[in-house]
Design a protein around this motif. Structure first.
Motif, PDB file in Angstrom:
ATOM      1  N   PRO A 168      18.829  21.820  63.569  1.00  0.00           N
ATOM      2  CA  PRO A 168      19.948  21.427  62.711  1.00  0.00           C
ATOM      3  C   PRO A 168      20.347  22.526  61.735  1.00  0.00           C
ATOM      4  O   PRO A 168      19.513  23.328  61.314  1.00  0.00           O
ATOM      5  CB  PRO A 168      19.415  20.207  61.959  1.00  0.00           C
ATOM      6  N   CYS A 178      20.037  12.495  56.689  1.00  0.00           N
ATOM      7  CA  CYS A 178      19.470  12.374  58.034  1.00  0.00           C
ATOM      8  C   CYS A 178      18.972  10.952  58.229  1.00  0.00           C
ATOM      9  O   CYS A 178      18.095  10.488  57.503  1.00  0.00           O
ATOM     10  CB  CYS A 178      18.332  13.365  58.245  1.00  0.00           C
ATOM     11  N   CYS A 206      14.527  18.398  55.490  1.00  0.00           N
ATOM     12  CA  CYS A 206      13.563  18.854  56.501  1.00  0.00           C
ATOM     13  C   CYS A 206      12.262  19.355  55.883  1.00  0.00           C
ATOM     14  O   CYS A 206      11.202  19.219  56.473  1.00  0.00           O
ATOM     15  CB  CYS A 206      14.174  19.951  57.367  1.00  0.00           C
ATOM     16  N   VAL A 253      19.688  20.336  55.318  1.00  0.00           N
ATOM     17  CA  VAL A 253      19.987  18.974  55.746  1.00  0.00           C
ATOM     18  C   VAL A 253      19.961  18.094  54.505  1.00  0.00           C
ATOM     19  O   VAL A 253      18.942  17.999  53.829  1.00  0.00           O
ATOM     20  CB  VAL A 253      18.961  18.488  56.790  1.00  0.00           C
ATOM     21  N   PHE A 269      19.818  13.678  67.953  1.00  0.00           N
ATOM     22  CA  PHE A 269      19.370  14.561  66.877  1.00  0.00           C
ATOM     23  C   PHE A 269      19.482  16.003  67.360  1.00  0.00           C
ATOM     24  O   PHE A 269      19.059  16.321  68.472  1.00  0.00           O
ATOM     25  CB  PHE A 269      17.913  14.280  66.489  1.00  0.00           C
ATOM     26  N   CYS A 322      13.684  20.144  64.786  1.00  0.00           N
ATOM     27  CA  CYS A 322      13.516  18.704  64.566  1.00  0.00           C
ATOM     28  C   CYS A 322      12.835  18.120  65.795  1.00  0.00           C
ATOM     29  O   CYS A 322      13.388  18.131  66.895  1.00  0.00           O
ATOM     30  CB  CYS A 322      14.862  18.024  64.343  1.00  0.00           C
TER      31      CYS A 322
END
Length: 72
Positions: free
Chosen positions: A53, A60, A20, A57, A49, A40
Protein backbone atom coordinates in the motif's frame (compact mmCIF):
# COMPACT_ATOMS: atom_id res chain seq x y z
CA UNK A 1 10.28 -15.44 8.65
CA UNK A 2 13.18 -14.97 6.26
CA UNK A 3 16.27 -13.06 7.34
CA UNK A 4 15.49 -10.19 4.91
CA UNK A 5 12.12 -9.55 6.57
CA UNK A 6 11.33 -7.99 9.92
CA UNK A 7 8.16 -7.54 11.88
CA UNK A 8 8.38 -3.99 13.14
CA UNK A 9 9.60 -0.76 11.62
CA UNK A 10 12.20 1.45 13.24
CA UNK A 11 10.84 4.20 15.47
CA UNK A 12 11.56 6.94 12.92
CA UNK A 13 9.59 5.03 10.25
CA UNK A 14 6.42 4.81 12.36
CA UNK A 15 5.18 8.25 11.32
CA UNK A 16 5.90 7.58 7.65
CA UNK A 17 3.95 4.31 7.72
CA UNK A 18 0.80 5.44 9.51
CA UNK A 19 -1.40 2.57 10.73
CA UNK A 20 0.89 -0.06 9.23
CA UNK A 21 3.52 0.70 11.87
CA UNK A 22 1.16 -0.71 14.52
CA UNK A 23 -0.65 -3.40 12.49
CA UNK A 24 -0.12 -7.10 13.06
CA UNK A 25 -0.28 -7.73 9.29
CA UNK A 26 2.60 -5.39 8.38
CA UNK A 27 5.93 -6.83 7.23
CA UNK A 28 9.04 -4.98 6.11
CA UNK A 29 11.01 -6.66 3.36
CA UNK A 30 14.49 -5.39 2.52
CA UNK A 31 16.18 -5.81 -0.83
CA UNK A 32 19.82 -6.78 -1.20
CA UNK A 33 20.49 -3.11 -2.01
CA UNK A 34 18.96 -1.90 1.25
CA UNK A 35 15.58 -0.66 0.00
CA UNK A 36 12.62 -1.30 2.32
CA UNK A 37 9.25 -2.46 1.03
CA UNK A 38 6.23 -2.49 3.33
CA UNK A 39 3.93 -5.41 2.70
CA UNK A 40 0.39 -6.08 3.88
CA UNK A 41 0.00 -9.77 4.73
CA UNK A 42 -3.80 -9.42 4.43
CA UNK A 43 -3.32 -9.20 0.66
CA UNK A 44 -2.33 -12.88 0.57
CA UNK A 45 -5.81 -14.03 1.54
CA UNK A 46 -7.91 -11.08 0.37
CA UNK A 47 -7.07 -9.49 -2.99
CA UNK A 48 -9.04 -6.35 -2.09
CA UNK A 49 -6.06 -5.30 0.06
CA UNK A 50 -3.04 -3.89 -1.80
CA UNK A 51 0.09 -6.00 -1.34
CA UNK A 52 2.29 -2.89 -1.04
CA UNK A 53 0.00 0.00 0.00
CA UNK A 54 1.04 3.62 -0.54
CA UNK A 55 2.36 5.15 2.67
CA UNK A 56 1.29 6.55 5.04
CA UNK A 57 -1.86 4.49 5.55
CA UNK A 58 -4.35 6.62 7.49
CA UNK A 59 -7.49 4.46 7.07
CA UNK A 60 -7.62 0.69 6.75
CA UNK A 61 -10.62 -1.58 7.25
CA UNK A 62 -8.26 -4.49 7.94
CA UNK A 63 -6.19 -2.86 10.68
CA UNK A 64 -5.61 -4.99 13.76
CA UNK A 65 -3.23 -3.78 16.47
CA UNK A 66 -0.07 -5.74 17.18
CA UNK A 67 -0.22 -8.28 19.99
CA UNK A 68 1.13 -5.79 22.50
CA UNK A 69 -2.30 -4.11 22.41
CA UNK A 70 -1.37 -0.70 21.04
CA UNK A 71 -4.21 1.09 19.31
CA UNK A 72 -3.98 3.75 16.57
Amino acid sequence: MRSDESKGPAADDRTKLGLCARCRFHRTQRSSRGSAFHRCERAGGDPSFPRYPPMPVVHCRGFEPEEDGREP
